[in-house]
Scaffold this motif. Structure first.
Motif, PDB file in Angstrom:
ATOM      1  N   GLY A   1       0.945  -0.964  -0.018  1.00  0.00           N
ATOM      2  CA  GLY A   1       0.107  -0.086   0.040  1.00  0.00           C
ATOM      3  C   GLY A   1       0.851   1.314  -0.253  1.00  0.00           C
ATOM      4  O   GLY A   1       2.099   1.208   0.483  1.00  0.00           O
ATOM      5  N   GLY A   2       0.334   2.302  -0.480  1.00  0.00           N
ATOM      6  CA  GLY A   2       1.039   3.724  -0.168  1.00  0.00           C
ATOM      7  C   GLY A   2       1.362   4.155  -1.690  1.00  0.00           C
ATOM      8  O   GLY A   2       1.463   3.325  -2.942  1.00  0.00           O
ATOM      9  N   LYS A   3       1.614   5.597  -1.866  1.00  0.00           N
ATOM     10  CA  LYS A   3       1.973   6.178  -2.921  1.00  0.00           C
ATOM     11  C   LYS A   3       3.333   5.531  -3.861  1.00  0.00           C
ATOM     12  O   LYS A   3       3.018   5.654  -5.167  1.00  0.00           O
ATOM     13  N   ASP A   4       4.138   4.865  -3.108  1.00  0.00           N
ATOM     14  CA  ASP A   4       5.350   4.451  -3.922  1.00  0.00           C
ATOM     15  C   ASP A   4       4.910   3.009  -4.581  1.00  0.00           C
ATOM     16  O   ASP A   4       5.830   2.277  -5.005  1.00  0.00           O
ATOM     17  N   ARG A   5       3.568   2.450  -4.282  1.00  0.00           N
ATOM     18  CA  ARG A   5       3.273   1.076  -4.896  1.00  0.00           C
ATOM     19  C   ARG A   5       3.850   0.837  -6.142  1.00  0.00           C
ATOM     20  O   ARG A   5       4.572  -0.176  -6.331  1.00  0.00           O
ATOM     21  N   PHE A   6       3.714   1.589  -7.324  1.00  0.00           N
ATOM     22  CA  PHE A   6       4.395   1.194  -8.412  1.00  0.00           C
ATOM     23  C   PHE A   6       5.892   1.414  -8.589  1.00  0.00           C
ATOM     24  O   PHE A   6       6.596   0.654  -9.375  1.00  0.00           O
ATOM     25  N   LYS A   7       6.539   2.240  -7.715  1.00  0.00           N
ATOM     26  CA  LYS A   7       7.790   2.442  -7.703  1.00  0.00           C
ATOM     27  C   LYS A   7       8.480   1.178  -7.126  1.00  0.00           C
ATOM     28  O   LYS A   7       9.417   0.376  -7.833  1.00  0.00           O
ATOM     29  N   ILE A   8       7.721   0.591  -6.047  1.00  0.00           N
ATOM     30  CA  ILE A   8       8.318  -0.689  -5.529  1.00  0.00           C
ATOM     31  C   ILE A   8       8.297  -1.680  -6.381  1.00  0.00           C
ATOM     32  O   ILE A   8       9.298  -2.654  -6.562  1.00  0.00           O
ATOM     33  N   VAL A   9       7.165  -2.064  -6.945  1.00  0.00           N
ATOM     34  CA  VAL A   9       6.896  -3.001  -7.975  1.00  0.00           C
ATOM     35  C   VAL A   9       7.784  -2.996  -9.290  1.00  0.00           C
ATOM     36  O   VAL A   9       8.083  -3.999  -9.941  1.00  0.00           O
ATOM     37  N   SER A  10       8.325  -1.761  -9.653  1.00  0.00           N
ATOM     38  CA  SER A  10       9.225  -1.545 -10.743  1.00  0.00           C
ATOM     39  C   SER A  10      10.629  -1.738 -10.452  1.00  0.00           C
ATOM     40  O   SER A  10      11.714  -1.718 -11.505  1.00  0.00           O
ATOM     41  N   GLN A  11      10.907  -2.089  -9.110  1.00  0.00           N
ATOM     42  CA  GLN A  11      12.363  -2.611  -8.973  1.00  0.00           C
ATOM     43  C   GLN A  11      13.029  -3.696  -9.476  1.00  0.00           C
ATOM     44  O   GLN A  11      11.927  -4.655  -9.414  1.00  0.00           O
TER      45      GLN A  11
END
Ligand code: BG6
Length: 479
Positions: free
Chosen positions: A38-48
Motif C-alpha cells: 500500500g502507499g503512493k510508492d506502490r508502483f515504484k516498489i514493484v518496478s524495482q
C-alpha cells in the motif's frame, strides 16, 4: 423527458481485490494484488528489478488484504446500493477464490458459493449483476510459476475459470467483461498481465505477447458465453483517456494520432473488429519488433475474427495532452498516464486532469469507430473526504464532477451515441488501485477505515448518496 433511454443501467462499480478482504478465507489463494504494497510508492516498489512478489509485512502495509471487508458486509452494502436505486452493480470475481492457484482443474466450491450469494443478493434487490471476469488480479502462482500472461498456458487456465463462472451464472447474469482496462499494460503491466521486471515487464515483446494471449482468452470467453445463452453480452473494457494534441503543430498532431492508436484503440481494435489494425506494424517497429516475433497461430487469429465483443465498456477519469517537440515539458504530478499539462483543465488532488467534455468526445470517437453499444463502467473523482463528527461527508466537489460528466453523456446521447449505462467507480469507498490508499475515496458511501487499517468499518451515506438517488429516480439530471 429524460435524455437517457428507458432501461438505462445506472449503478456503480467495484473490483474484488479492492474491497472484498477475506483474502485467506473460504479457501481463497493469494493473488498478485495481495503482493502489492500500500502507499503512493506502490508502483515504484514493484518496478524495482528485485521485486519478486514477496509479501513483507514487516516492511509494508497491504490494505487489499482486508479491503473494506465486503466479504462479510456484502448484504449491508448491496442494501445501500438498492437504497440508492441502483439498476445494476458491476463487480469482479476474484480468480484466486475460484481457482486458488489458477492451474487446478476443479474450482473451489466455497469461492463459488460466495459469488452465488452476492449475485442472489443483487437479484433479490432488483439489481442487475454485471461481472468483470478478471479485474487486476490473477492467482499469484500464475505470475510466479508461469511468468504471467506472456505464458501461453494462461489462456487455458483463464478459459477454465471463465467457463466455470459463465456456466454457473449464465441464467442470472447478462452482461460480462473479460479483462479490466486491458490496455493499461502499456503503462503498468503488473496489474493486468502479472509482469514485473523480474519476469520480463521491461521487454515490450512480453507485453505484446501477453496481450495476444489475453485477446485469445477473451475471444474464447465470448464463444463460451454465446454458446451458453443467446442473451449474454460480453464486452471488452478499456481505459480511455481522451488525448489532445497540445497545439496545432503537425508534429504534435501526428504524435497524438499515434498515441491514440497505441493507447486508446489498439486493444479495442483487436477485440471489437477481430483483427490486428494496420498500424500494428508501426507500433511494433517502434520497439524493434515485427508481428512474426510474436507467437500466434492461424487458429487463434481466426478465433479473434469469429468472436469479437458485443459492446465496449470503458473507464473515463481524465484526458491527456501530447507534445513531442520538447517545448512544453510541464507535466501533471501524480498522473501515471504521462502527458503534458493542459492549461485549460484543473486536476484532482492526485493530478488527474478533470475534463467532462473529453467524455463526450470519447463517446463520439468510440461510437464513430466501432458502432457498437458503449458502457461507461468507471468514472469518478478520487478525493480526500473530511467527515464531520457524525461521519457525514458534504462532498459537493464529487457531485459537481459527476454532474458534469452526466451532462457530457447526455450530450453524447443527443449526438446519437448508443450508451447502455453508467457505473461510477468505487460507489462505496475502497482501496485505490494505483496507490493502495483508503484516503483516495470515490464513494457515495463513506467507510470508516484509514490508510493504516484502523476504523470501525461502519458505512455512512455521503451527501452524494442522496444526490445520486435522485439522478437514478429521474433517469438523469433534473432540468
Ligand atoms: C481504474 C481501475 O483504473 O481506475 C480501478 O479499473 C481503479 O481498479 C480506478 O481503482 C481508480 O484508480 P485509483 O488508482 O484511483 O484507484
Amino acid at each position: 423527458m429524460s435524455e437517457f433511454p428507458e432501461g438505462f443501467l445506472w449503478g456503480g462499480a467495484t473490483a474484488a481485490n479492492q474491497l472484498e478482504g477475506g483474502y485467506k478465507e473460504g479457501g481463497r489463494g493469494l493473488s498478485i494484488a495481495d503482493a502489492l504494497p500500500g502507499g503512493k510508492d506502490r508502483f515504484k516498489i514493484v518496478s524495482q528489478p528485485d521485486f519478486d512478489w514477496t509479501i513483507d509485512e514487516a516492511k509494508y502495509t497491504y490494505p487489499n488484504h482486508e479491503g473494506i471487508d465486503f466479504y462479510h458486509h456484502y448484504k449491508e452494502d448491496i442494501a445501500l446500493f438498492a437504497e440508492m436505486g441502483f439498476k445494476c452493480y458491476r463487480f469482479s470475481i476474484a480468480w484466486s477464490r475460484i481457482f486458488p492457484n489458477g492451474d487446478e482443474p476443479q474450482p473451489n466450491q466455497a469461492g463459488l458459493k460466495f459469488y452465488d450469494n452476492v449475485i442472489d443478493e443483487c437479484l433479490a434487490n432488483n439489481i442487475e449483476p454485471i461481472i468483470t471476469i478478471s479485474h487486476y488480479e490473477m492467482p499469484l502462482n500464475l505470475a510466479k510459476r508461469y511468468g504471467g500472461w506472456k505464458n501461453h498456458y494462461l489462456i487455458e487456465f483463464y478459459e477454465n475459470f471463465a467457463r466455470t463462472v459463465l456456466t454457473r451464472y449464465a441464467d442470472k447474469v447478462k452482461y460480462w467483461m473479460t479483462f479490466n482496462e486491458i490496455n493499461s499494460a502499456a503503462h503498468f503491466p503488473v496489474m493486468g498481465q502479472g509482469l514485473v521486471p523480474s519476469n520480463g515487464a521491461d521487454d515490450k515483446k512480453n507485453v505484446f505477447q501477453a496481450w495476444h494471449n489475453q485477446f485469445v482468452a477473451s475471444a474464447k470467453a465470448v464463444k463460451i458465453a454465446h454458446e451458453l445463452h443467446k442473451n449474454i453480452q460480453v464486452g471488452c473494457m478499456i481505459l480511455y483517456a481522451t488525448s489532445y494534441s497540445y497545439d496545432a503543430n503537425p508534429a504534435n498532431q501526428l504524435a497524438n494520432l499515434h498515441h491514440n492508436q497505441d493507447f486508446n484503440f489498439f486493444c479495442a481494435d483487436v477485440q471489437v473488429r477481430g483483427e490486428y489494425p494496420a498500424y500494428t506494424k508501426r507500433l511494433l517497429a517502434e520497439y524493434g519488433l515485427a508481428f512474426d516475433d510474436l507467437e500466434t497461430t492461424d487458429g487463434e487469429l481466426a478465433l479473434l475474427k469469429q468472436y469479437p465483443v458485443d459492446y465496449i465498456g470503458f473507464s473515463y477519469y481524465m484526458s491527456t495532452a501530447v507534445e513531442t517537440t520538447g517545448q512544453n515539458t510541464d507535466t501533471v504530478a501524480g498522473n501515471l498516464m504521462g502527458g503534458v499539462k493542459n492549461p485549460f483543465l484543473k486536476a484532482s488532488d492526485w493530478g488527474w486532469q478533470i475534463d467532462p467534455t473529453g467524455l463526450r468526445i470519447a463517446l463520439n470517437e468510440l461510437y464513430d469507430r466501432y458502432q457498437k453499444p458503449l458502457f461507461v463502467v468507471e468514472n469518478g473523482l478520487g478525493a480526500l473526504d473530511k467527515p464531520d463528527k457524525n461521519f457525514h461527508v458534504e462532498d459537493d466537489y464529487r457531485i459537481d464532477y459527476l454532474k458534469q460528466h452526466i451532462q457530457a453523456m447526455a450530450g453524447a446521447v443527443a449526438d446519437g451515441v448508443d450508451l447502455m449505462g453508467y457505473t461510477p467507480w468505487g460507489c462505496i469507498d475502497l482501496v485505490s488501485a494505483s496507490t493502495g490508499e483508503m484516503s483516495k475515496r470515490y464513494g457515495f458511501i463513506y467507510v470508516d477505515l484509514d490508510d493504516q487499517g484502523k476504523g470501525s468499518l461502519k458505512r455512512y451515506p455521503k451527501k452524494s448518496f442522496y444526490w445520486y438517488q435522485e439522478v437514478i429516480k429521474n433517469n438523469g439530471l433534473e432540468k
